[in-house]
Write an enzyme that holds these catalytic residues in place. Structure first.
Site, mmCIF file in Angstrom:
data_model
loop_
_atom_site.group_PDB
_atom_site.id
_atom_site.type_symbol
_atom_site.label_atom_id
_atom_site.label_comp_id
_atom_site.label_asym_id
_atom_site.label_seq_id
_atom_site.Cartn_x
_atom_site.Cartn_y
_atom_site.Cartn_z
ATOM 1 N N GLU A 44 22.727 -10.268 -19.526
ATOM 2 C CA GLU A 44 21.352 -10.081 -19.996
ATOM 3 C C GLU A 44 21.037 -8.612 -20.207
ATOM 4 O O GLU A 44 20.354 -8.248 -21.163
ATOM 5 C CB GLU A 44 20.355 -10.706 -19.022
ATOM 6 C CG GLU A 44 20.378 -12.230 -18.979
ATOM 7 C CD GLU A 44 20.006 -12.876 -20.299
ATOM 8 O OE1 GLU A 44 19.491 -12.182 -21.201
ATOM 9 O OE2 GLU A 44 20.246 -14.086 -20.439
ATOM 10 N N TYR A 90 11.309 -9.915 -19.482
ATOM 11 C CA TYR A 90 12.247 -10.846 -20.106
ATOM 12 C C TYR A 90 13.434 -11.145 -19.195
ATOM 13 O O TYR A 90 13.758 -12.306 -18.923
ATOM 14 C CB TYR A 90 12.772 -10.331 -21.460
ATOM 15 C CG TYR A 90 14.012 -11.089 -21.825
ATOM 16 C CD1 TYR A 90 13.911 -12.386 -22.291
ATOM 17 C CD2 TYR A 90 15.279 -10.576 -21.560
ATOM 18 C CE1 TYR A 90 15.036 -13.165 -22.526
ATOM 19 C CE2 TYR A 90 16.408 -11.335 -21.785
ATOM 20 C CZ TYR A 90 16.287 -12.620 -22.269
ATOM 21 O OH TYR A 90 17.388 -13.376 -22.474
ATOM 22 N N ASP A 107 11.913 -13.702 -25.659
ATOM 23 C CA ASP A 107 12.659 -12.561 -26.200
ATOM 24 C C ASP A 107 12.380 -12.448 -27.701
ATOM 25 O O ASP A 107 11.502 -13.111 -28.230
ATOM 26 C CB ASP A 107 14.151 -12.749 -25.939
ATOM 27 C CG ASP A 107 14.750 -13.783 -26.870
ATOM 28 O OD1 ASP A 107 14.045 -14.769 -27.178
ATOM 29 O OD2 ASP A 107 15.897 -13.614 -27.302
ATOM 30 N N CYS A 147 16.620 -20.849 -36.836
ATOM 31 C CA CYS A 147 15.390 -20.131 -37.198
ATOM 32 C C CYS A 147 15.692 -18.637 -37.214
ATOM 33 O O CYS A 147 15.130 -17.853 -36.452
ATOM 34 C CB CYS A 147 14.284 -20.464 -36.191
ATOM 35 S SG CYS A 147 12.607 -20.130 -36.764
ATOM 36 N N CYS A 194 15.190 -25.421 -41.840
ATOM 37 C CA CYS A 194 14.200 -26.265 -41.166
ATOM 38 C C CYS A 194 14.644 -27.732 -41.046
ATOM 39 O O CYS A 194 14.276 -28.418 -40.090
ATOM 40 C CB CYS A 194 12.873 -26.161 -41.882
ATOM 41 S SG CYS A 194 12.171 -24.480 -41.871
ATOM 42 N N CYS A 225 16.194 -28.440 -37.787
ATOM 43 C CA CYS A 225 15.509 -27.921 -36.603
ATOM 44 C C CYS A 225 14.882 -29.036 -35.762
ATOM 45 O O CYS A 225 14.127 -29.863 -36.283
ATOM 46 C CB CYS A 225 14.432 -26.931 -37.022
ATOM 47 S SG CYS A 225 13.536 -26.234 -35.616
ATOM 48 N N CYS A 267 6.087 -27.821 -36.293
ATOM 49 C CA CYS A 267 6.064 -26.446 -36.807
ATOM 50 C C CYS A 267 5.091 -26.303 -37.970
ATOM 51 O O CYS A 267 5.142 -27.071 -38.935
ATOM 52 C CB CYS A 267 7.473 -26.043 -37.251
ATOM 53 S SG CYS A 267 7.570 -24.361 -37.894
#
Length: 350
Positions: free
Chosen positions: A49, A132, A150, A201, A208, A211, A217
């Site tokens: 991370e 984060y 994030d 995305c 899309c 997704c 959305c």
DNA sequence: AAAGCGGGGTT
DNA sequence: AACCCAGCTTT
């Protein structure tokens, strides 16, 4: 308020998508293994991370494998000299991360017996671990049900809610909306949403039809979903100019020194340079010798563009006592940022 | 709240 | 050549 009463994201299809489409990453426990009760190693998750802060997965992979090979546990990393850590971090950028990484390893060993805290609140008190990273570690390792927000999620949520302002102006609202969506499998959900942002995305393209959260959305119902999130105008990048001096002695060794403790590229290795200013200053050689111009190096930082004139010469070492002389074959192991590797390459070394 | 802080992968 | 990345710390 830009998002009055936002609908939560339906986590179930996100997790189902993740179960079959999760990226295979060196620091990740697959959803199948996670379901068997196999938990990630907090040391490896933390290390990944920190490396991934403002840095792409592709750039991190080799560094992660090198670090975990050299230092398999937090005890190993805490026991290593900071110098060695900086040398291994060289080229990855944002060097404060490496200094904080080492300080964090020492804190975990000395104040927590070598065991990472398990709550995001406790994690966030450690060096280099902010909002984060603390949430990511707590969710991924311990399934704390917390929003992990994030850059990927900024984009995914900005589109999902068709956010009418730049993300910076609505960060808290996005976090609240995400928090209301977090399921029991909090770690897999966090990683799933980031994978979604990295693959479906994406910044310039949104696939899309593939997704799992397309039904809710808002942007996908518009003509151009990728106009979200709205971006603030970017300021122009100033140019700074200067000279860099590559000196060799009678043995062909190169003169190196350490940069100051604070500021840009702090504590990293460099060759001497002039100040970096808007108008190229007259050249002032740091020692006498047969100086030759070796061209120019251009390097772009986050907040300015740097143009360095490269000079090289064989010199007498008298008066040069701040740094040290390094054999060209040893340059590979020095804590040289990319900028100075370019400078040495322009001078015919490396 | 804003600025400082790297470098490379992708398009 | 622009964009942007699994952001944090200092001012």
């Amino acid at each position: 308020m830009h998002l009055p009463n936002p609908a939560p994201i339906d986590a179930a299809p996100v997790l189902a998508w993740y179960d079959s489409h999760a990226r295979n990453l060196p620091w990740r426990v697959s959803p199948a293994d996670r379901a068997k009760g196999i938990a990630p190693d907090p040391y490896r998750v933390w290390l990944s991370e920190v490396m991934l802060q403002q840095t792409t997965v592709a750039a991190v992979k080799t560094y992660f494998l090198r670090f975990t090979s050299l230092w398999p546990t937090v005890f190993d990393l805490a026991a290593a000299p900071l110098d060695a850590v900086l040398k291994e971090w060289a080229g990855l950028g944002y060097y404060a991360r490496a200094r904080n990484l080492h300080a964090c390893a020492e804190a975990v060993v000395n104040q927590h017996g070598g065991v990472f805290p398990t709550s995001s609140a406790a994690l966030q008190t450690l060096p280099g671990i902010g909002a984060y990273t603390s949430a990511a570690i707590a969710a991924i390792c311990f399934d704390e049900e917390i929003a992990v927000l994030d850059g990927n999620l900024d984009r995914v949520l900005g589109r999902y809610y068709a956010l009418p302002v730049p993300v910076r102006e609505a960060k808290d609202e996005l976090r609240a909306a995400l928090q209301a969506s977090v399921p029991k499998r909090a770690g897999d959900f966090a990683q799933a949403m980031m994978d979604l942002g990295a693959t479906i995305c994406a910044p310039r393209t949104a696939t899309c039809m593939l997704c799992p959260i397309q039904p809710g959305c808002i942007a996908t119902k518009t003509a151009a979903p990728t106009v979200y999130p709205l971006k603030p105008a970017k300021p122009e990048k100033p140019v700074r100019k200067g000279h860099a001096f590559v000196m060799t002695d009678a043995d062909g060794d190169v003169y190196l020194q350490t940069r100051p403790d604070k500021g840009l590229l702090a504590k990293m290795t460099e060759v001497p340079t002039s100040d970096w200013v808007s108008a190229l200053p007259p050249v002032a050689y740091p020692a006498s010798g047969d100086w030759r111009h070796r061209g120019q190096v251009i390097h772009v930082f986050t907040h300015f563009r740097l143009e360095l004139e490269i000079w090289s010469a064989a010199v007498a070492p008298a008066g040069l006592d701040r740094g040290w002389w390094a054999e060209p074959s040893a340059l590979k192991g020095e804590a040289l940022p990319t900028l100075f590797r370019k400078v040495l390459a322009a001078a015919g070394l490396e």
